[in-house]
Design an enzyme around this catalytic site. Structure first.
Site, PDB file in Angstrom:
ATOM      1  CG  HIS A  96      -1.797  -1.200   1.321  1.00 46.68           C
ATOM      2  ND1 HIS A  96      -1.344  -2.438   1.738  1.00 46.68           N
ATOM      3  CD2 HIS A  96      -3.122  -1.350   1.043  1.00 46.68           C
ATOM      4  CE1 HIS A  96      -2.359  -3.298   1.709  1.00 46.68           C
ATOM      5  NE2 HIS A  96      -3.442  -2.663   1.297  1.00 46.68           N
ATOM      6  CG  HIS A 142     -25.126 -14.464  32.574  1.00 48.77           C
ATOM      7  ND1 HIS A 142     -24.214 -13.848  33.396  1.00 48.77           N
ATOM      8  CD2 HIS A 142     -26.351 -14.176  33.081  1.00 48.77           C
ATOM      9  CE1 HIS A 142     -24.866 -13.226  34.378  1.00 48.77           C
ATOM     10  NE2 HIS A 142     -26.162 -13.409  34.210  1.00 48.77           N
ATOM     11  CG  PHE A 163     -23.637  -9.633  24.569  1.00 46.03           C
ATOM     12  CD1 PHE A 163     -24.378  -9.873  23.417  1.00 46.03           C
ATOM     13  CD2 PHE A 163     -24.308  -9.479  25.768  1.00 46.03           C
ATOM     14  CE1 PHE A 163     -25.758  -9.959  23.466  1.00 46.03           C
ATOM     15  CE2 PHE A 163     -25.698  -9.562  25.826  1.00 46.03           C
ATOM     16  CZ  PHE A 163     -26.428  -9.804  24.677  1.00 46.03           C
ATOM     17  CG  HIS A 187      -6.006   1.536  -0.596  1.00 43.53           C
ATOM     18  ND1 HIS A 187      -6.150   2.061   0.659  1.00 43.53           N
ATOM     19  CD2 HIS A 187      -6.094   0.177  -0.460  1.00 43.53           C
ATOM     20  CE1 HIS A 187      -6.322   1.066   1.525  1.00 43.53           C
ATOM     21  NE2 HIS A 187      -6.293  -0.077   0.869  1.00 43.53           N
ATOM     22  CB  ILE A 246      -9.134   8.094  -1.288  1.00 42.08           C
ATOM     23  CG1 ILE A 246      -9.211   9.188  -2.351  1.00 42.08           C
ATOM     24  CG2 ILE A 246      -8.864   6.732  -1.937  1.00 42.08           C
ATOM     25  CD1 ILE A 246     -10.208   8.930  -3.474  1.00 42.08           C
ATOM     26  CG  HIS A 300     -29.440 -12.460  26.674  1.00 46.79           C
ATOM     27  ND1 HIS A 300     -30.149 -11.899  25.649  1.00 46.79           N
ATOM     28  CD2 HIS A 300     -29.108 -11.440  27.517  1.00 46.79           C
ATOM     29  CE1 HIS A 300     -30.263 -10.587  25.861  1.00 46.79           C
ATOM     30  NE2 HIS A 300     -29.630 -10.288  26.979  1.00 46.79           N
ATOM     31  CB  SER A 308     -24.582  -9.353  35.301  1.00 47.93           C
ATOM     32  OG  SER A 308     -25.819  -8.708  35.457  1.00 47.93           O
ATOM     33  CD  GLU A 349     -20.940  -5.459  24.554  1.00 50.26           C
ATOM     34  OE1 GLU A 349     -20.915  -4.809  23.474  1.00 50.26           O
ATOM     35  OE2 GLU A 349     -21.906  -5.409  25.336  1.00 50.26           O
ATOM     36  N   GLY A 372      -3.991  -3.369  11.370  1.00 48.94           N
ATOM     37  CA  GLY A 372      -4.458  -3.872  10.082  1.00 48.94           C
ATOM     38  C   GLY A 372      -5.969  -4.011  10.119  1.00 48.94           C
ATOM     39  N   PRO A 373      -6.503  -4.672  11.181  1.00 50.95           N
ATOM     40  CG  PRO A 373      -6.934  -6.464  12.575  1.00 50.95           C
ATOM     41  CD  PRO A 373      -5.833  -5.547  12.154  1.00 50.95           C
TER      42      PRO A 373
HETATM   43  C1  LIG Z   1     -11.751  -4.238   9.812  1.00 46.45           C
HETATM   44  C2  LIG Z   1     -11.215  -4.137   8.429  1.00 46.45           C
HETATM   45  N1  LIG Z   1     -12.050  -4.153   7.398  1.00 46.45           N
HETATM   46  C3  LIG Z   1     -11.587  -4.084   6.129  1.00 46.45           C
HETATM   47  C4  LIG Z   1     -10.242  -4.001   5.895  1.00 46.45           C
HETATM   48  C5  LIG Z   1      -9.717  -3.972   4.473  1.00 46.45           C
HETATM   49  N2  LIG Z   1      -9.230  -2.594   4.179  1.00 46.45           N
HETATM   50  C6  LIG Z   1      -7.951  -2.266   4.291  1.00 46.45           C
HETATM   51  S1  LIG Z   1      -7.657  -0.659   3.966  1.00 46.45           S
HETATM   52  C7  LIG Z   1      -9.293  -0.369   3.654  1.00 46.45           C
HETATM   53  C8  LIG Z   1      -9.776   1.004   3.282  1.00 46.45           C
HETATM   54  C9  LIG Z   1      -9.222   2.000   4.200  1.00 46.45           C
HETATM   55  O1  LIG Z   1      -9.477   3.288   3.804  1.00 46.45           O
HETATM   56  P1  LIG Z   1      -8.618   4.424   4.462  1.00 46.45           P
HETATM   57  O2  LIG Z   1      -8.472   4.182   5.892  1.00 46.45           O
HETATM   58  O3  LIG Z   1      -9.230   5.699   4.042  1.00 46.45           O
HETATM   59  O4  LIG Z   1      -7.195   4.204   3.830  1.00 46.45           O
HETATM   60  P2  LIG Z   1      -6.529   4.952   2.600  1.00 46.45           P
HETATM   61  O5  LIG Z   1      -7.079   4.310   1.370  1.00 46.45           O
HETATM   62  O6  LIG Z   1      -6.892   6.376   2.698  1.00 46.45           O
HETATM   63  O7  LIG Z   1      -5.079   4.670   2.775  1.00 46.45           O
HETATM   64  C10 LIG Z   1     -10.026  -1.534   3.801  1.00 46.45           C
HETATM   65  C11 LIG Z   1     -11.479  -1.630   3.567  1.00 46.45           C
HETATM   66  C12 LIG Z   1      -9.392  -3.982   7.016  1.00 46.45           C
HETATM   67  N3  LIG Z   1      -8.079  -3.933   6.886  1.00 46.45           N
HETATM   68  N4  LIG Z   1      -9.899  -4.016   8.256  1.00 46.45           N
HETATM   69 MG   LIG Z   2      -8.640   7.380   3.209  1.00 47.72          MG
END
Ligand SMILES: Cc1ncc(C[n+]2csc(CCOP(=O)(O)OP(=O)(O)O)c2C)c(N)n1
Ligand SMILES: [Mg+2]
Length: 659
Positions: free
Chosen positions: A26, A462, A438, A261, A187, A474, A385, A412, A114-115
């Site tokens: 990227h 629970h 949850f 990107h 973007i 639940h 709880s 959560e 990353g997530p």
């Molecule tokens: C939870 C999650 N969902 C989807 C993705 C896949 N993903 C990676 S980057 C991105 C778009 C991110 O957009 P932005 O934060 O604006 O990054 P830019 O393109 O501006 O660098 C997605 C959907 C991910 N990494 N994590």
């Molecule tokens: Mg962006």
């Protein structure tokens, strides 16, 4: 030649050349955020590349982790142990420069990102840990804990719901040393975000109680510098610096486009970018003057040296506090405290109270919080709880920043992702509660804790259909199986007060996260001798030995253990009961032990657990029987729901007899 732009270009070209060499990655985000990063890392960030673990370093989190080449370039340029060859190996197997930043693989990477959105949540946790430790340990003239947490977050992070959860809480808690840069480039992967993200982000953060600095030109070093000054002045509110940036900045034909990107720019466009930016150096070649201007080793040694002096003074004045601080930062558990827990386990076995395991967990927390001041509890609005509260817990707040308990609210995912940040920061041992069902809202943060091997204790109460009237929304069914499938996560479903205390003790010493699945309903304490008490920690053990020859093994966890004990009594001689509070732990025992508990020559076996049955066949074999849950639950009193689904002594006896 070492003006801001040229220095930032070093990041840009390392990033685009590494992505090109890997033929994946990227480039857009590093190119867009390079100018902001240059100001932050060269002028403001207090860190020492030679000692990435220095406790009082500023934390930096790249929440938009897809821009990983940005952080690898920064670590390389400032002098961390990330070499130019590491950059050449971007995204290759076993390299120190994996596709997304991974905690534990690259010195200087504070958390795995990353997530999207979770890095931001980790940053909130780090800032909360910093403020808490400062309040607990700093003394007049000795601010030994005093650092900022900086975070880069993109549109993706801010679209994710978890950003709402954690930024809302960060505002309420007034985490003034948290400074987030929003990479506002308009973007995301699918293109121009106006079609799917039209929030008024600054207003949103103002409503959380943040200081918001709007409309900063992310390509103007002076504007970034000024914004940072304003951000740092406000000690009472977290700050969002909204940086207008251009994704892929510098690329003559692709800047501003989603095409930058997540794909290499290509040789021709890279050449065009070199010409447009006046960057004449070949790939991975950084001229000496630029290298020198980036090198932070001398300054890093200086700032850490000054802190070392401060800490030496602190140690002179407060020797006990100083060694306690060092212990806490190392994450060591005092041996005498662990031995005290062993005594509590023996006492519990002697008393054998009939209580719910969530109540037993609260009893454990009472003991543990006294022995381990690093315990840092909380719940997602279910404290009474989950029974995560204990009599003298102190609620953490703006007015009581040293408090050891957080009301996370109904968040959560936010709670679990924040706990990851707290654990990563060091000095505190977080635990947090919600209903087991949850946990699913928080699932990916639990996975990230396991991936990063962070010591965190989840109090998931629970734990089955046995919770009763609240019904199938639940009642967990597949959650235990799901958690058991996560590598590196220990799961405990204790059957009584003794097993619960052992589970807590094991969770405290485990280098990774542990989930405790606890009952709402009261459970009888089982009789055990000393060896059996000791064997609980092995995850599975013989709770009742057969009389005469072994003919049948009944295996159960949690609330179903008392049922199989009654069934065994009804079935008579030759029946063995195995309590299996932790399959993950049992699987790690040597084969002799496992064979002693589950002898291969006894093939008549029944497993009983009010959860999804599939995982149990590896213990009972294909010809064994599993009494489990193959549908969702039902609404009704817990004991009736249990009966309805066959969790009765009669049904266990009938199933065993039919074997
Ligand atoms: C939870 C999650 N969902 C989807 C993705 C896949 N993903 C990676 S980057 C991105 C778009 C991110 O957009 P932005 O934060 O604006 O990054 P830019 O393109 O501006 O660098 C997605 C959907 C991910 N990494 N994590
Ligand atoms: Mg962006």
């Amino acid at each position: 030649m070492t003006d801001h732009r040229t220095l930032a270009n070093a990041i840009r070209f390392l990033s685009i050349d590494a992505v090109q060499a890997a033929n994946s990655g990227h480039p857009g985000a590093p190119m867009g955020m390079a100018d902001v990063a240059e100001v932050l890392w060269r002028q403001v960030l207090r860190h020492n590349p030679r000692d990435p673990e220095w406790s009082n370093r500023d934390r930096f989190v790249l929440s938009n982790g897809h821009g990983s080449m940005l952080i690898y370039s920064l670590l390389h340029l400032t002098g961390y142990d990330v070499t130019i060859d590491d950059l050449r190996l971007f995204r290759q197997l076993n390299s120190r420069t994996p596709g997304h930043p991974e905690y534990g693989y690259t010195k200087g990477v504070e958390t795995t990102t990353g997530p999207l959105g979770q890095g931001l949540a980790n940053a909130v946790g780090m800032a909360l840990a910093e403020r808490t430790l400062a309040a607990q340990f700093n003394r007049e003239q000795f601010p030994i804990v005093d650092h900022n947490t900086f975070c880069f977050a993109g549109d993706g992070c801010l679209m994710e719901g978890v950003s709402h959860e954690v930024c809302s809480l960060a505002g309420t808690l007034g985490l003034g040393k948290l400074i987030v840069f929003y990479d506002d480039n308009g973007i995301s992967i699918d293109g121009d975000i106006r079609g799917w993200f039209s929030d008024d982000t600054p207003a949103r953060f103002e409503s959380y109680g943040w200081q918001v600095i709007r409309e900063v030109d992310g390509h103007d070093a002076l504007e970034v510098e000024t914004a940072l000054k304003t951000a740092r002045k406000d000690k009472l509110r977290p700050t969002l610096i909204c940086c207008r940036t251009v994704i892929g900045f510098g690329s003559p034909n692709l800047a501003g486009s989603e095409k930058t990107h997540g794909a290499p720019l290509g040789d021709a466009e890279i050449q065009a970018t070199r010409e447009a930016m006046g960057w004449t150096n070949p790939p991975f070649d950084i001229p000496e003057d630029i290298r020198n201007a980036w090198d932070a080793k001398t300054e890093g040694a200086r700032v850490q040296g000054a802190w070392n002096q401060l800490f030496a003074g602190y140690r002179g004045r407060y020797p006990e506090l100083a060694s306690e601080f060092e212990r806490r930062v190392r994450g060591d558990l005092p041996g005498d405290a662990l031995r005290a827990l062993d005594r509590a386990i023996a006492d519990t076995q002697a008393e054998s109270p009939k209580i719910a395991t969530r109540k037993a967990s609260q009893n454990a927390i009472k003991v543990i919080a006294r022995l381990f001041p690093e315990m840092f509890g909380g719940s997602a609005d279910l404290g009474h709880s989950n029974l995560t509260v204990w009599p003298d817990h102190q609620v953490n707040s703006v007015d009581n920043p040293s408090g050891n308990y957080v009301h996370y609210g109904v968040r959560e995912f936010g709670m679990c992702a924040i706990m990851n940040g707290i654990a990563l920061h060091g000095g505190l041992l977080p635990f947090g509660g919600t209903f087991l069902i949850f946990m699913e809202y928080a699932r990916n943060a639990v996975r990230m804790a396991a991936l990063m091997k962070q010591r965190i204790v989840y109090v998931f109460t629970h734990d089955s259909i046995g919770l009763g009237e609240d019904g199938p929304t639940h009642q967990p069914v597949e959650q235990l199986a799901s958690l058991r499938s996560t590598p590196g996560l220990d799961i405990w479903r204790p059957c009584d007060a003794t097993e619960t205390l052992v589970a807590w003790k094991e969770a405290l010493s485990f280098k990774g996260p542990s989930a405790l699945a606890l009952s709402r309903q009261g459970l009888a304490n089982q009789a055990r001798d000393q060896q059996q008490v000791a064997d609980i920690a092995r995850g599975g053990y013989v709770l009742m030995k057969e009389t005469g020859d072994l003919e049948l093994i009944l295996i159960a966890t949690g609330s179903e253990v008392e049922l199989v004990m009654a069934a065994a009594a009804a079935l008579g001689a030759g029946v063995r009961v195995v309590s299996m509070p932790s399959t993950s732990r049992f699987d790690q025992q040597d084969s002799d032990y496992r064979e002693a508990v589950l002898p291969a020559n006894c093939t008549k076996r029944v497993a009983v657990e009010a959860g999804h049955p599939d995982g149990w066949y590896k213990y009972v074999g294909l010809n064994g029987s599993v009494i489990g849950m193959r549908t969702f639950g039902e609404s009704g009193p817990g004991s009736e729901v249990m009966r309805h689904f066959g969790f009765t002594v009669d049904h266990i006896v009938a199933t065993a007899t039919a074997q």
